[in-house]
Design an enzyme around this catalytic site. Structure first.
Site, PDB file in Angstrom:
ATOM      1  N   SER A 581       0.809  -1.206   0.000  1.00  0.00           N
ATOM      2  CA  SER A 581       0.000   0.000   0.000  1.00  0.00           C
ATOM      3  C   SER A 581       0.848   1.264   0.000  1.00  0.00           C
ATOM      4  O   SER A 581       0.575   2.219  -0.724  1.00  0.00           O
ATOM      5  CB  SER A 581      -0.949   0.005   1.200  1.00  0.00           C
ATOM      6  OG  SER A 581      -1.977  -0.940   0.998  1.00  0.00           O
ATOM      7  N   SER A 705      -2.812  -7.959  -6.357  1.00  0.00           N
ATOM      8  CA  SER A 705      -2.458  -6.893  -5.421  1.00  0.00           C
ATOM      9  C   SER A 705      -3.612  -5.896  -5.290  1.00  0.00           C
ATOM     10  O   SER A 705      -3.913  -5.429  -4.196  1.00  0.00           O
ATOM     11  CB  SER A 705      -1.180  -6.187  -5.852  1.00  0.00           C
ATOM     12  OG  SER A 705      -1.242  -5.791  -7.197  1.00  0.00           O
ATOM     13  N   ASN A 708      -6.120  -7.564  -2.967  1.00  0.00           N
ATOM     14  CA  ASN A 708      -5.777  -8.054  -1.640  1.00  0.00           C
ATOM     15  C   ASN A 708      -4.758  -7.238  -0.852  1.00  0.00           C
ATOM     16  O   ASN A 708      -4.620  -7.436   0.343  1.00  0.00           O
ATOM     17  CB  ASN A 708      -5.233  -9.474  -1.746  1.00  0.00           C
ATOM     18  CG  ASN A 708      -6.242 -10.422  -2.329  1.00  0.00           C
ATOM     19  OD1 ASN A 708      -7.337 -10.562  -1.817  1.00  0.00           O
ATOM     20  ND2 ASN A 708      -5.880 -11.062  -3.423  1.00  0.00           N
ATOM     21  N   TYR A 709      -4.034  -6.362  -1.528  1.00  0.00           N
ATOM     22  CA  TYR A 709      -2.948  -5.697  -0.819  1.00  0.00           C
ATOM     23  C   TYR A 709      -3.023  -4.181  -0.795  1.00  0.00           C
ATOM     24  O   TYR A 709      -2.364  -3.551   0.010  1.00  0.00           O
ATOM     25  CB  TYR A 709      -1.609  -6.109  -1.419  1.00  0.00           C
ATOM     26  CG  TYR A 709      -1.243  -7.530  -1.093  1.00  0.00           C
ATOM     27  CD1 TYR A 709      -0.828  -7.859   0.184  1.00  0.00           C
ATOM     28  CD2 TYR A 709      -1.337  -8.531  -2.032  1.00  0.00           C
ATOM     29  CE1 TYR A 709      -0.495  -9.161   0.504  1.00  0.00           C
ATOM     30  CE2 TYR A 709      -1.013  -9.841  -1.727  1.00  0.00           C
ATOM     31  CZ  TYR A 709      -0.587 -10.143  -0.447  1.00  0.00           C
ATOM     32  OH  TYR A 709      -0.269 -11.432  -0.137  1.00  0.00           O
ATOM     33  N   LEU A 710      -3.755  -3.624  -1.729  1.00  0.00           N
ATOM     34  CA  LEU A 710      -3.734  -2.171  -1.833  1.00  0.00           C
ATOM     35  C   LEU A 710      -4.941  -1.567  -1.140  1.00  0.00           C
ATOM     36  O   LEU A 710      -6.077  -1.837  -1.525  1.00  0.00           O
ATOM     37  CB  LEU A 710      -3.706  -1.774  -3.302  1.00  0.00           C
ATOM     38  CG  LEU A 710      -2.498  -2.340  -4.054  1.00  0.00           C
ATOM     39  CD1 LEU A 710      -2.582  -2.015  -5.528  1.00  0.00           C
ATOM     40  CD2 LEU A 710      -1.205  -1.807  -3.455  1.00  0.00           C
TER      41      LEU A 710
END
Length: 751
Positions: A581, A705, A708-710
């Site tokens: 992030s 991403s 799930n990640y940002l």
DNA sequence: CTAAAAACTTAGCACTGACAGG
DNA sequence: CCTGTCAGTGCTAAGTTTTTAG
């Protein structure tokens, strides 16, 4: 006794690091090692006492404050919940929570005036506070809600400009509604403006219709035959079904793999009658080609179906979706993610999986555990069957579970990402990552210190953490050998997975990583590291075999326990979230330039996204048609260039013409030619941007991403800041999943 | 406790249907 | 109209983390 012994082993300095006994251990089974770890850990704990605990007093304070807050302000909620319970029993789907009232009063906050000075202004403090702080699993202060809502309302018109155009067609001009009797609540429920459960309760009421089972096996028509040793042979239904699984995969590579064939054959034989078993002893003598052909033909036939037939199937699916695809959780109708039970088939593991080809058996109602409210209407098992169990566990989020036969693990039916229960968790995840942001410097300093520790286990822990932080590696749990593909993460790295170069390509202290990670995706990276890390790695590798663990004094549970002490809620994967992030945010800041047009800005976004995907090693196989589609695009670009120069010529001509004639008509002509040139330039630009984007994306998968990640609020804020429609960044599903972020993030949101 | 089980998140790939282009 | 392409979606495996049981 053993304490002293292992203590000496722990020393980093002096003498051979790995005593004979250590080496011995390494050759032994992993379990032994673990036991030793654990003991050491225990000892450590008691030695060190509580120096770490200081940090927490602060947090606890905060928690208390929040509690207070809650207690002072929740009565209303309690009532509301009671109401809801009642309503649930009536089972009305669209009863609306009466939140609106609470948003009625004005907040003194002036939104317009906060653009600059984001970082230190007290106003900003407010907006920060408004974000949930996450360890307060309880409430968001009321005020916030008010603000949010007001803002949301103000903002909507802008944000939805584009949408409205689209939706008008759908909603406004389709009174017949295409049979989709959608009786969704008009206004989307904003769960993020509501109080959350404390104490691990996940829901108070849950009602659903149970799973949809795989369709029963339909025996092959008698003209489709199986041949054994060249002769036709009629199979029993069970054996035939399993045979069809294999037949369907015939042109797939893994039907040629030894392991796959061996596993398949073994499991297939289990389904055979004694007679079949006696006869069919060699897979090589089995001829499935007729069956294979048959299925191919079936696929073709399906493709060739008429529109009506296709529509009928579609409608049937829609009906099933409406019937089984939703549940009621706490008064709201929520979408279920995977309400269909996985059909039987042959297990396809990823990578070099020892179990590939095994039979994944058919799941029956008797295998199914139902989870729902006691006071709900229980789902009905299919006629003549019964559930394995019906339970009422509101400490978990799943509706249905069963045990799968390949790994013996449990599978679940859970809710869609757009649901409250998933969304809250997701939000919480990013809040934890943001808390890490606040103390990451401290943690980094700490692990750098730990590189010098005199204890091996501390050094290993510190180096591993450095990798996880710097390279966004996964934690790396140990896996049971022979049960899964041989893949590793950070803690499970082996000596053979890294190479050390004191100097290479003009860089000092380079570590080369080469290993298979999750899903057997290769991780390959050459990174310069700090000298101390390098020296430590040399130390860890001393006297070890290639297949020995690099971090033999470390595992994920030790690491995570340590992290937990550094920050509440901190685990290894938080670093991935945090680094992903923060990278996106930084890259967006760096890459986005004011004057670019929208497509160019989106390219910048994708590049920022890409930086993250590379960091996280999210790869994909290049699309099979990649080269070709690249070429096509290039052709288009060339054509567009042609078109542009033609248009420019025309414009020139028109200008000359206008100069001479000076009449209205020719002036207008110039204008329109100008516009044409402009338009073509834009189009060309767009194509070129697209080409760049695609080329750069050849082997990189952005989706993972993004999903799930940002922190979605970063993207939302970016869109708002630059006037990019959110639809350019998130498709419909993604917008549903991130509805909370889209609603609450302002353009000055800071991760 | 510690290992194992359960719960839940993250992951890539196959399929498909809408749509652009011939 | 037909065909090819590609984004979107479903699927389910493979991780991590949390919880439970022994």
């Amino acid at each position: 006794m053993s304490g002293d012994h292992s203590h000496s082993e722990d020393q980093v300095d002096g003498g051979p690091r790995f005593s004979d006994s250590q080496k011995h251990k390494d050759k032994f089974k992993k379990e032994h090692k673990h036991k030793d770890h654990k003991k050491e850990k225990e000892r450590e704990k008691s030695k060190h006492g509580n120096s770490d605990h200081k940090d927490f007093s602060d947090k606890k304070h905060k928690d208390k404050e929040k509690m207070k807050h809650k207690d002072g302000s929740t009565d209303k909620y309690k009532d509301k919940y009671k109401e809801k319970r009642k309503e649930e029993k009536i089972k009305s789907f669209d009863c609306k929570v009466k939140l609106e009232k609470e948003n009625g009063f004005d907040s003194p906050l002036h939104l317009k005036s906060e653009p600059e000075n984001i970082f230190h202004s007290p106003k900003n403090d407010k907006s920060l506070k408004r974000e949930r702080d996450d360890d307060d699993y309880e409430i968001k202060p009321k005020k916030i809600k008010t603000e949010n809502d007001k803002k949301a309302k103000k903002r909507k018109p802008q944000v939805e400009d584009i949408k409205t155009v689209k939706t008008k067609n759908k909603k406004g001009e389709m009174p017949d509604g295409k049979k989709k009797a959608k009786k969704e609540p008009e206004e989307k429920w904003k769960w993020w403006e509501e109080e959350r459960y404390t104490d691990g309760v996940k829901w108070k009421f849950l009602e659903h219709k149970g799973p949809v089972f795989a369709p029963p096996y339909e025996p092959l028509p008698s003209n489709v035959r199986f041949y054994y040793d060249g002769k036709p042979m009629v199979l029993s239904a069970d054996a035939e079904e399993v045979a069809t699984f294999f037949a369907k995969m015939l042109d797939h590579e893994y039907t040629t793999k030894d392991v796959f064939r061996k596993n398949f054959f073994k499991d297939w034989r289990k389904e055979m009658t004694p007679e079949e078993k006696a006869k069919i002893t060699d897979l090589k003598k089995c001829d499935f080609s007729e069956m294979h052909q048959y299925f191919k033909a079936q696929t073709e036939a399906r493709k060739a179906m008429t529109k009506e037939e296709k529509l009928k199937i579609k409608e049937e699916n829609e009906r099933i979706l409406q019937q089984f695809g939703f549940c009621i959780m706490d008064n709201h109708k929520e979408r279920i993610a995977n309400f269909r039970i996985e059909p039987p088939g042959l297990f396809r593991g990823r990578g070099d999986h020892p179990k590939m080809g095994m039979l994944k058996r058919r799941i029956r109602p008797e295998d199914i555990i139902i989870n729902c409210s006691k006071d709900s209407k229980y789902p009905e098992p299919p006629p003549g069957t019964r559930w394995k169990e019906v339970r009422h566990d509101n400490k978990v989020t799943w509706l249905v579970s069963w045990t799968e036969n390949i790994q013996g693990s449990i599978k679940y039916i859970m809710l869609n990402p757009s649901s409250r229960i998933k969304g809250e968790k997701d939000w919480q995840k990013y809040e934890t990552a943001r808390r890490l942001k606040k103390c990451v410097d401290r943690i980094r300093n700490q692990y750098r210190e730990d590189w010098k520790s005199k204890e091996m286990r501390i050094r290993q822990r510190a180096v591993a953490l450095y990798f996880i932080d710097k390279l966004a590696l996964r934690a790396g749990n140990e896996k049971e050998e022979g049960e899964t593909a041989d893949t590793v993460g950070c803690c499970s790295l082996r000596v053979e997975h890294i190479k050390l170069y004191p100097e290479i390509d003009g860089q000092e202290y380079v570590v080369e990583f080469d290993f298979l990670g999750k899903d057997s995706i290769r991780y390959y990276n050459k990174v310069p590291v700090e000298k101390r890390v390098f020296k430590n790695l040399q130390l860890f590798m001393e006297n070890k075999e290639p297949d020995d663990d690099l971090f033999d004094r470390l595992n994920t549970s030790i690491l995570n326990k340590h992290l937990q002490e550094l920050m509440d809620g901190l685990t290894a994967k938080v670093f991935r979230t945090y680094n992903a992030s923060i990278t996106l945010q930084a890259q967006l800041k760096e890459l986005t330039s004011e004057e670019e047009n929208i497509p160019a800005k989106i390219l910048s976004y994708n590049r920022a996204n890409r930086a993250v995907a590379i960091l996280c090693n999210h790869q994909r196989a290049p699309p099979k048609t990649f080269e070709k589609s690249m070429q096509n695009l290039q052709t288009k670009i060339d054509a567009k260039k042609e078109q542009l120069s033609a248009a420019k010529r025309e414009l020139k001509g028109a200008k000359a013409d206008a100069k001479v004639r000076k009449d209205e008509k020719s002036k207008k002509a110039v204008e329109s030619k100008k516009k044409a040139v402009q338009r073509i330039e834009d189009q060309l630009m767009k194509l070129e941007v697209q080409a760049t984007d695609r080329e750069e994306n050849k082997q990189i998968a952005l989706g993972t991403s993004k999903l799930n990640y940002l922190d979605p609020r970063i993207s939302v804020a970016w869109c708002k800041k630059w006037g990019i429609p959110i639809e350019k960044i998130y498709n419909k599903t993604q917008r549903e999943k991130f509805a909370w972020a889209i609603d609450m993030a302002e353009k000055d949101y800071e991760f």
